[in-house]
Design a protein around this motif. Sequence first.
Motif, mmCIF file in Angstrom:
data_model
loop_
_atom_site.group_PDB
_atom_site.id
_atom_site.type_symbol
_atom_site.label_atom_id
_atom_site.label_comp_id
_atom_site.label_asym_id
_atom_site.label_seq_id
_atom_site.Cartn_x
_atom_site.Cartn_y
_atom_site.Cartn_z
ATOM 1 N N GLY A 116 10.722 -5.177 -1.959
ATOM 2 C CA GLY A 116 10.322 -4.285 -3.049
ATOM 3 C C GLY A 116 10.690 -2.843 -2.805
ATOM 4 N N GLY A 117 11.255 -2.542 -1.668
ATOM 5 C CA GLY A 117 11.636 -1.170 -1.370
ATOM 6 C C GLY A 117 10.564 -0.465 -0.591
ATOM 7 N N GLY A 118 10.906 0.017 0.596
ATOM 8 C CA GLY A 118 9.960 0.800 1.381
ATOM 9 C C GLY A 118 9.077 -0.076 2.234
ATOM 10 N N MET A 119 8.432 0.579 3.197
ATOM 11 C CA MET A 119 7.539 -0.133 4.089
ATOM 12 C C MET A 119 6.251 -0.480 3.358
ATOM 13 S SD MET A 119 9.033 -0.453 6.977
ATOM 14 C CE MET A 119 7.732 -0.748 8.156
ATOM 15 N N ARG B 275 0.861 -1.196 0.000
ATOM 16 C CA ARG B 275 0.000 0.000 0.000
ATOM 17 C C ARG B 275 0.892 1.240 0.000
ATOM 18 N NH1 ARG B 275 -5.473 0.472 1.062
ATOM 19 N NH2 ARG B 275 -5.703 -1.524 2.111
ATOM 20 N N SER B 276 1.121 1.776 -1.185
ATOM 21 C CA SER B 276 2.035 2.921 -1.273
ATOM 22 C C SER B 276 1.529 4.019 -2.202
ATOM 23 C CB SER B 276 3.411 2.444 -1.756
ATOM 24 O OG SER B 276 3.300 1.881 -3.040
ATOM 25 N N LYS C 259 5.688 0.335 -7.415
ATOM 26 C CA LYS C 259 6.301 1.662 -7.222
ATOM 27 C C LYS C 259 6.731 2.256 -8.552
ATOM 28 C CE LYS C 259 7.603 2.352 -2.586
ATOM 29 N NZ LYS C 259 8.612 2.968 -1.750
ATOM 30 N N ILE C 260 7.409 1.430 -9.359
ATOM 31 C CA ILE C 260 7.890 1.968 -10.642
ATOM 32 C C ILE C 260 6.695 2.225 -11.572
ATOM 33 C CG2 ILE C 260 8.404 -0.323 -11.647
ATOM 34 C CD1 ILE C 260 10.786 1.082 -13.040
ATOM 35 N N GLU D 148 -6.357 -1.560 -2.928
ATOM 36 C CA GLU D 148 -5.617 -2.155 -1.807
ATOM 37 C C GLU D 148 -4.157 -1.707 -1.808
ATOM 38 O OE1 GLU D 148 -6.289 -6.421 -1.529
ATOM 39 O OE2 GLU D 148 -8.420 -6.117 -1.916
ATOM 40 N N GLU D 149 -3.792 -0.915 -2.823
ATOM 41 C CA GLU D 149 -2.434 -0.365 -2.875
ATOM 42 C C GLU D 149 -2.459 1.147 -2.649
ATOM 43 O OE1 GLU D 149 -0.429 -2.732 -6.400
ATOM 44 O OE2 GLU D 149 -2.583 -2.951 -6.349
#
Lengths: 519, 42
Positions: A512-515, A26-27, A170-171, A246-247
């Motif tokens: 995947g990078g990040g929380m 979830r970003s 993210k990308i 959900e993201e």
Amino acid sequence: MSGMQLHPDKDKQDLNKFGYAQELMRSMGGFSNFAISFSIISILTGAVSLYGHGLTYGGPGMMGFGWPLVALFVMFVAASMAELASAIPTAGALYHWAAILKNKRWGWYTAWINLIGQIGIVAGIDYSVALFADPLLGSVFGYHSTLTTTLIAFTVILITHGIFNHIGIKIVARLNDFSAWYHIAIVAVLVVTLALFTKGGLNPVSYLFDVGQTFSDKPYMFAFLIGLLQAQWTFTGFDASAHTIEETVNPRVRAPWGIFTSVAYSFVFGFVMLAFVTLSIKDAGAATGADNAFIYVISEALGGTFGKVILWLVTLAMWFCGLSSITSFSRMMYAFSRDKGMPGSRHWAEISKKYRTPAKAIWLSIVLSFLLAFIDYLIKTANPDAAYTTIAFLTAVSVVGLYVAYGIPILLKLIATSQGRFQNKHRGPWHLGKYSNFIAIVSLLWIAFICVVMVIPPNEIAGYALAGMIVLLIIMDFAYYKNHFPGPQAALGTSMEEILKRERELEGKSSGGGMPFQA
Amino acid sequence: MELALGIALLAVTCLFAVFVVKVAGSNVRNFDESKYESFLGK
């Protein structure tokens, strides 16, 4: 867009109430959620690739009347869907809404119809990219574009989308954000250039609203209806904001805004672009006879070199559109498989532990989209004189599939409200209050109307294809799923202990990078 | 006549968008979380 506080834990808890673990990362913020739908609607894909279709059937009046007419009614549909996304914020979206508003079988049919539409939209978008990219590449590498080279280009484009989607949200979210600005920038460049440099000046504004002129052999009103495919196909795919819910952080507010504003802004920017392109037409008859009416009009107005530059820029915009559509399609399939609605569900619901993406669902969506275009390729190869065009076939399939899937939960919410099952306390923060039912009824009337319009000749083959798929669904349902599909209701029985265990597993292995729940 | 109709259609479409934004925006601002209950279809 909202005065509500951001509470990532609250978002997760809302999802847990439906029996699901927070598996996806979830970003996404509000702009990213808007951008994914804005990129899939992509005024530089639908409105451009079907510009010749609209102009051929409805003449210049198609841009002046057809575009805003379709946009108006699509906004009714988007507003009704936005309410549902706010009330039931899960990635399954349409199908999950239908399943819990009525029952699992309604959900199952909605999911499959949505899936058919998603296959059509991904194939339609990436085929559009291939139709633009292949002749461009042909001019660079010295080959002549054919059905076969277009299919090869289509396949390569699909694979690039698969790779980007596989390696992370993210990308993809960053590329979507860029895509939204890119679309606006290209439209701005196009409009300013046409306004300032069109050879011989622009046509009078009244030309844009000139009705009665068709370049087809159909009577005008009938031709106008067929021409609506241009705008109607452009305004598809905005359910992506719900599929990525959900993201998204603060999804009950951001996703509904994403759904509605993506349609509204697309209407405005799309209209401005179409208006200036149409006002720069020198010879509408010659444009409709050209391989690509949009490029023909631009080239005649500004010269061939500028036309070619625009062609490259538009092709890149279409590529972004395809990228987002794979994201949306794969999330829908992931959510449906999570509830065991598809053959091989166990695989398609699997999350890449490294990238936190539904990797297998991503690649399945690519294979299915390829197959739809490949079947069409075989038909075209066997019967080169077929009257329909591949792009019209793919787009008609996606419009009908998606809009029927949009309409089912809207109808079921109306019924659930009238029966007192869906009450005011169930409404999410984004709702339409006392106007909700009226807007839902208008949405349903438009969906019924447009589903008929999309499959009348010369697009009847899309109607046959859809009818065939529906028959197949009925067979699948009665042969197996009627008794074996647990539906999203089954997830409600999942214990909080199991949900938390699953979340801990993924958090521990994610790189995947990040929380996972960062804003 | 056609020009006037076209501009009217554009105006109606824009006004509808603004109307939805106002209604939904107001509801988001005034949302009372304590009265909300997830619709689980049970």
